[in-house]
Write a protein that holds these residues in place. Structure first.
Motif, PDB file in Angstrom:
ATOM      1  N   GLY A  65      33.892  58.985 -77.062  1.00 34.91           N
ATOM      2  CA  GLY A  65      34.245  57.964 -76.092  1.00 34.91           C
ATOM      3  C   GLY A  65      33.228  57.744 -74.991  1.00 34.91           C
ATOM      4  N   HIS A  66      32.359  58.739 -74.745  1.00 33.76           N
ATOM      5  CA  HIS A  66      31.486  58.642 -73.572  1.00 33.76           C
ATOM      6  C   HIS A  66      30.024  58.975 -73.856  1.00 33.76           C
ATOM      7  CE1 HIS A  66      35.001  58.123 -70.965  1.00 33.76           C
ATOM      8  NE2 HIS A  66      35.566  59.081 -71.678  1.00 33.76           N
ATOM      9  N   LEU A  67      29.752  60.100 -74.517  1.00 38.78           N
ATOM     10  CA  LEU A  67      28.373  60.593 -74.582  1.00 38.78           C
ATOM     11  C   LEU A  67      27.542  59.969 -75.695  1.00 38.78           C
ATOM     12  CD1 LEU A  67      28.901  64.382 -73.809  1.00 38.78           C
ATOM     13  CD2 LEU A  67      28.502  62.487 -72.230  1.00 38.78           C
ATOM     14  N   LEU A  68      28.074  59.906 -76.898  1.00 38.50           N
ATOM     15  CA  LEU A  68      27.271  59.427 -78.020  1.00 38.50           C
ATOM     16  C   LEU A  68      26.803  57.985 -77.866  1.00 38.50           C
ATOM     17  CD1 LEU A  68      28.992  61.103 -81.114  1.00 38.50           C
ATOM     18  CD2 LEU A  68      27.109  61.945 -79.688  1.00 38.50           C
ATOM     19  N   PRO A  69      27.633  57.079 -77.322  1.00 36.31           N
ATOM     20  CA  PRO A  69      27.135  55.704 -77.146  1.00 36.31           C
ATOM     21  C   PRO A  69      25.908  55.617 -76.240  1.00 36.31           C
ATOM     22  CG  PRO A  69      29.533  55.734 -77.016  1.00 36.31           C
ATOM     23  CD  PRO A  69      29.084  57.169 -77.022  1.00 36.31           C
ATOM     24  N   LEU A 103      27.914  68.705 -74.664  1.00 37.54           N
ATOM     25  CA  LEU A 103      26.467  68.620 -74.464  1.00 37.54           C
ATOM     26  C   LEU A 103      25.723  69.492 -75.471  1.00 37.54           C
ATOM     27  CD1 LEU A 103      26.280  68.743 -70.562  1.00 37.54           C
ATOM     28  CD2 LEU A 103      25.693  66.783 -72.005  1.00 37.54           C
ATOM     29  N   ALA A 104      26.273  70.645 -75.779  1.00 35.69           N
ATOM     30  CA  ALA A 104      25.614  71.561 -76.714  1.00 35.69           C
ATOM     31  C   ALA A 104      25.501  70.959 -78.104  1.00 35.69           C
ATOM     32  CB  ALA A 104      26.367  72.887 -76.778  1.00 35.69           C
ATOM     33  N   ALA A 105      26.549  70.270 -78.556  1.00 39.37           N
ATOM     34  CA  ALA A 105      26.502  69.663 -79.883  1.00 39.37           C
ATOM     35  C   ALA A 105      25.407  68.611 -79.956  1.00 39.37           C
ATOM     36  CB  ALA A 105      27.859  69.055 -80.226  1.00 39.37           C
ATOM     37  N   VAL A 106      25.234  67.839 -78.886  1.00 37.98           N
ATOM     38  CA  VAL A 106      24.166  66.838 -78.837  1.00 37.98           C
ATOM     39  C   VAL A 106      22.804  67.513 -78.742  1.00 37.98           C
ATOM     40  CG1 VAL A 106      23.167  64.953 -77.494  1.00 37.98           C
ATOM     41  CG2 VAL A 106      25.649  65.077 -77.814  1.00 37.98           C
ATOM     42  N   ASP A 107      22.683  68.467 -77.858  1.00 39.34           N
ATOM     43  CA  ASP A 107      21.380  69.085 -77.597  1.00 39.34           C
ATOM     44  C   ASP A 107      20.840  69.819 -78.815  1.00 39.34           C
ATOM     45  OD1 ASP A 107      19.373  69.727 -75.390  1.00 39.34           O
ATOM     46  OD2 ASP A 107      19.860  71.733 -76.119  1.00 39.34           O
TER      47      ASP A 107
END
Length: 362
Positions: A65-69, A103-107
């Motif tokens: 909902g917030h980070l991936l876009p 954040l960890a999954a993205v990083d």
């Protein structure tokens, strides 16, 4: 350039491989949050984080909902900049577990991309100190296991040439914990390290009693005796015992580690790449610990942490708790008591996507 074209996430439940209990909880399943990032040039990076039974859907919702876009159209090479941008977009929920896990999954996905783009394995690109690191066993030390069970597992680890074993503490009486320690120490002798972990179950007074009860059996460290936010209590305990105090798995910001180190409340750092927010802040904590002459022995996530421990000069041990074997095609290599960091480009985890799809939470 390496422009991000898509960023997606999924949640998969992975069953534990054996019963896992400690003084405050049971590890019932690993909710595994995976992020896939595709970039121009055809490269794909995969990252992940986890919970041990609750909260996975909340992490997934924050990502979707917030980070991936915010990632689409950005340059994947700017790992630090992207971490900071995503962190800044979640000011109302930081510092905390849900945000750090997201954040960890993205990083870790961005680092997977970075390594693949460079054609290098994580252990080398993150520092390249060495490829092999000592390993210690936790699977044979859970709280529900009997002293005989603990002894059997410890002897097996010793015969395999492993550096040590961990024993969970938190029985109703300190003398019960001491008896578990005594049984293992008498069986393995002085050469095998015995790590201990109370999982934040103690008060200051009970922690002082517990440390005194187990100290005669030479514990290598006493891990998380009290709640992680009780820095003063840990500092008091550290002054009162010769047992090194270890903390980190329940800390979610670099400043928390700084405060522990500056007050000498801990002398072993167990920073968890998922709970600190990824590889980017993990390395900062490791170098902060190095500046205080403190070793890093990260919590859990052995499949990822083997490369990070190998990357830094103060990386000491990898904790053996296998959890990804059901959803990966390969597993961490251990030979002659040493965990060997993967040498393929990327973070070194070969995901089995069919197995993950079978465990996907809709």
């Amino acid at each position: 350039m390496s422009i991000i074209t898509t960023a997606t996430a999924l949640l998969a439940d992975i069953a534990v491989e054996t019963d896992r209990t400690d003084a405050v909880q049971a590890f019932v399943k690993q909710e595994t949050i995976l992020v896939e990032i595709n970039s121009t040039g055809g490269l794909r990076g995969t990252g992940y984080s986890y919970t041990i039974g609750t909260g996975g859907s909340s992490v997934l919702a924050l990502l979707q909902g917030h980070l991936l876009p915010l990632l689409v159209g950005e340059d994947a090479r700017n790992v630090e900049g992207l971490w900071q941008r995503l962190f800044a977009s979640t000011r109302s929920t930081t510092t905390g577990a849900i945000t750090s896990l997201a954040l960890a999954a993205v990083d870790t996905a961005l680092w997977d991309l970075r390594c693949k783009r460079a054609g290098e394995p994580l252990w080398r690109l993150a520092g390249g100190h060495r490829r092999e690191v000592p390993v210690y066993d936790t699977e044979g030390g859970w709280l529900h296991l009997s002293p005989d069970d603990l002894v059997e597992s410890a002897l097996r680890a010793q015969q395999a040439g492993w550096a040590g074993v961990k024993i969970k503490l938190g029985k109703p009486r300190a003398d019960e914990d001491a008896e578990r320690m005594r049984a293992v120490r008498e069986a393995v002798g002085p050469s095998l390290h015995i790590m201990t972990d109370a999982n934040q179950s103690q008060t200051v007074s009970s922690a002082l009693q517990l440390a005194a009860a187990i100290e005669p059996f030479g514990p290598y460290w006493l891990e998380e005796p009290m709640p992680a936010d009780d820095i003063g209590g840990h500092a008091q305990l550290a002054r009162a015992t010769r047992i090194p105090i270890a903390v980190g798995e329940s800390m979610y910001a670099i400043t928390q580690f700084r405060n522990y180190l500056e007050t000498r409340a801990a002398s072993i750092v167990q920073v968890d790449a998922a709970r600190i927010g990824g590889i980017t802040p993990w390395l900062k904590v490791a170098h902060l610990a190095e500046s205080h002459n403190v070793m890093v022995c990260p919590h859990f996530l052995m499949e990822l942490h083997v490369s990070l421990v190998a990357a830094v000069p103060n990386g000491k041990f990898v904790e053996y708790i296998p959890q990804l074997r059901a959803v990966t095609r390969t597993e961490m290599t251990v030979r002659d008591g040493m965990a060997i960091a993967p040498d393929e480009p990327g973070i070194g985890i070969d995901w089995d996507w069919d197995a993950l799809d079978n465990r996907r939470v809709s």
